[in-house]
Design a protein around this motif. Structure first.
Motif, PDB file in Angstrom:
ATOM      1  N   VAL A  53       0.844  -1.196   0.000  1.00 36.84           N
ATOM      2  CA  VAL A  53       0.000   0.000   0.000  1.00 36.84           C
ATOM      3  C   VAL A  53       0.876   1.241   0.000  1.00 36.84           C
ATOM      4  N   ASN A  54       0.549   2.146  -0.891  1.00 38.44           N
ATOM      5  CA  ASN A  54       1.198   3.452  -0.960  1.00 38.44           C
ATOM      6  C   ASN A  54       0.121   4.486  -0.669  1.00 38.44           C
ATOM      7  N   ARG A  55       0.366   5.312   0.335  1.00 38.26           N
ATOM      8  CA  ARG A  55      -0.564   6.388   0.696  1.00 38.26           C
ATOM      9  C   ARG A  55       0.176   7.706   0.504  1.00 38.26           C
ATOM     10  N   PRO A  56       0.023   8.327  -0.661  1.00 39.21           N
ATOM     11  CA  PRO A  56       0.725   9.594  -0.894  1.00 39.21           C
ATOM     12  C   PRO A  56       0.400  10.604   0.214  1.00 39.21           C
ATOM     13  N   GLY A  57       1.441  11.245   0.711  1.00 38.09           N
ATOM     14  CA  GLY A  57       1.247  12.232   1.769  1.00 38.09           C
ATOM     15  C   GLY A  57       1.044  11.624   3.145  1.00 38.09           C
ATOM     16  N   GLN A  58       1.331  10.342   3.302  1.00 39.73           N
ATOM     17  CA  GLN A  58       1.171   9.674   4.599  1.00 39.73           C
ATOM     18  C   GLN A  58       1.939  10.446   5.675  1.00 39.73           C
ATOM     19  N   PRO A  59       1.279  10.837   6.745  1.00 37.15           N
ATOM     20  CA  PRO A  59       1.998  11.524   7.820  1.00 37.15           C
ATOM     21  C   PRO A  59       3.063  10.618   8.444  1.00 37.15           C
ATOM     22  N   ARG A  60       4.153  11.221   8.826  1.00 38.34           N
ATOM     23  CA  ARG A  60       5.283  10.490   9.397  1.00 38.34           C
ATOM     24  C   ARG A  60       4.867   9.573  10.553  1.00 38.34           C
ATOM     25  N   GLU A  61       3.983  10.046  11.404  1.00 37.36           N
ATOM     26  CA  GLU A  61       3.593   9.255  12.576  1.00 37.36           C
ATOM     27  C   GLU A  61       2.775   8.014  12.198  1.00 37.36           C
ATOM     28  N   LYS A  62       2.320   7.931  10.958  1.00 39.35           N
ATOM     29  CA  LYS A  62       1.553   6.758  10.524  1.00 39.35           C
ATOM     30  C   LYS A  62       2.386   5.778   9.704  1.00 39.35           C
ATOM     31  N   ILE A  63       3.664   6.091   9.483  1.00 43.34           N
ATOM     32  CA  ILE A  63       4.527   5.179   8.741  1.00 43.34           C
ATOM     33  C   ILE A  63       4.601   3.852   9.491  1.00 43.34           C
ATOM     34  N   ARG A  90      16.674   9.026   9.010  1.00 45.29           N
ATOM     35  CA  ARG A  90      15.843  10.185   9.354  1.00 45.29           C
ATOM     36  C   ARG A  90      14.664   9.769  10.230  1.00 45.29           C
ATOM     37  N   LEU A  91      14.059   8.633   9.909  1.00 44.37           N
ATOM     38  CA  LEU A  91      12.965   8.142  10.746  1.00 44.37           C
ATOM     39  C   LEU A  91      13.450   7.874  12.164  1.00 44.37           C
ATOM     40  N   LYS A  92      14.572   7.166  12.273  1.00 47.58           N
ATOM     41  CA  LYS A  92      15.104   6.812  13.597  1.00 47.58           C
ATOM     42  C   LYS A  92      15.465   8.046  14.411  1.00 47.58           C
ATOM     43  N   ASN A  94      14.136  11.011  14.025  1.00 45.44           N
ATOM     44  CA  ASN A  94      13.034  11.969  13.984  1.00 45.44           C
ATOM     45  C   ASN A  94      13.482  13.285  13.340  1.00 45.44           C
ATOM     46  N   ALA A  95      14.321  13.153  12.327  1.00 43.91           N
ATOM     47  CA  ALA A  95      14.872  14.312  11.616  1.00 43.91           C
ATOM     48  C   ALA A  95      13.905  14.763  10.519  1.00 43.91           C
ATOM     49  N   PRO A  96      13.989  16.015  10.121  1.00 43.87           N
ATOM     50  CA  PRO A  96      13.122  16.490   9.043  1.00 43.87           C
ATOM     51  C   PRO A  96      13.427  15.773   7.731  1.00 43.87           C
ATOM     52  N   MET A  97      12.415  15.670   6.900  1.00 42.91           N
ATOM     53  CA  MET A  97      12.547  15.027   5.591  1.00 42.91           C
ATOM     54  C   MET A  97      12.707  16.091   4.508  1.00 42.91           C
ATOM     55  N   ASN A  98      13.498  15.773   3.485  1.00 46.56           N
ATOM     56  CA  ASN A  98      13.567  16.610   2.291  1.00 46.56           C
ATOM     57  C   ASN A  98      12.263  16.461   1.525  1.00 46.56           C
ATOM     58  N   ASP A  99      11.849  17.503   0.850  1.00 52.88           N
ATOM     59  CA  ASP A  99      10.697  17.428  -0.038  1.00 52.88           C
ATOM     60  C   ASP A  99      11.181  17.052  -1.432  1.00 52.88           C
ATOM     61  N   ALA A 100      10.433  16.201  -2.099  1.00 53.54           N
ATOM     62  CA  ALA A 100      10.776  15.819  -3.468  1.00 53.54           C
ATOM     63  C   ALA A 100      10.496  16.997  -4.406  1.00 53.54           C
ATOM     64  N   ASP A 101      11.373  17.193  -5.356  1.00 54.96           N
ATOM     65  CA  ASP A 101      11.208  18.251  -6.351  1.00 54.96           C
ATOM     66  C   ASP A 101      10.555  17.648  -7.593  1.00 54.96           C
TER      67      ASP A 101
END
Length: 122
Positions: A53-63, A90-92, A94-101
């Motif tokens: 399942v791929n949920r575009p825009g899935q919030p980090r806390e729901k990964i 980054r998940l481990k 809790n660092a910010p994620m880069n946004d895809a261009d």
């Protein structure tokens, strides 16, 4: 998705297709979920092999929540992983994620595919 109008028959068509595909014994089914949780659960009932399942825009806390709940065996994160070559770190941390261009997608060069910064470039 992308402005496609699947009409009123869309959900019934997906239910039918998934049930028929399930009969083929394929290795997996990869679904991009777009907000119809009921339909997703019904497709899970009809699909007995591995479900991604791929949920575009899935919030980090729901990964990881779809795997944890048993809805899916795998979760896909496409753009998030593309833009973060150190996704797990980054998940481990809790660092910010880069946004895809998105402007660089399918551009024919390495830009937007291999040039995203990592947290601790050594």
């Amino acid at each position: 998705m992308w402005g496609i109008d699947e009409g009123d028959e869309g959900p019934a068509l997906y239910r039918y297709l998934v049930a028929e595909l399930n009969k083929l014994g394929l290795a997996y089914l990869h679904i991009m979920e777009q907000g119809n949780e009921t339909l997703l659960k019904e497709m899970r009932e009809r699909w007995t092999q591995t479900l991604i399942v791929n949920r575009p825009g899935q919030p980090r806390e729901k990964i990881g929540s779809d795997v944890q709940s048993g809805l899916a065996e795998l979760e896909a994160y496409g753009q998030m992983v593309l833009a973060n070559p150190d996704f797990v770190e980054r998940l481990k941390a809790n660092a910010p994620m880069n946004d895809a261009d998105r402007n660089t997608f399918f551009g024919g060069s390495a830009q937007g595919y291999t040039d995203y910064p990592v947290l601790n470039a050594s």
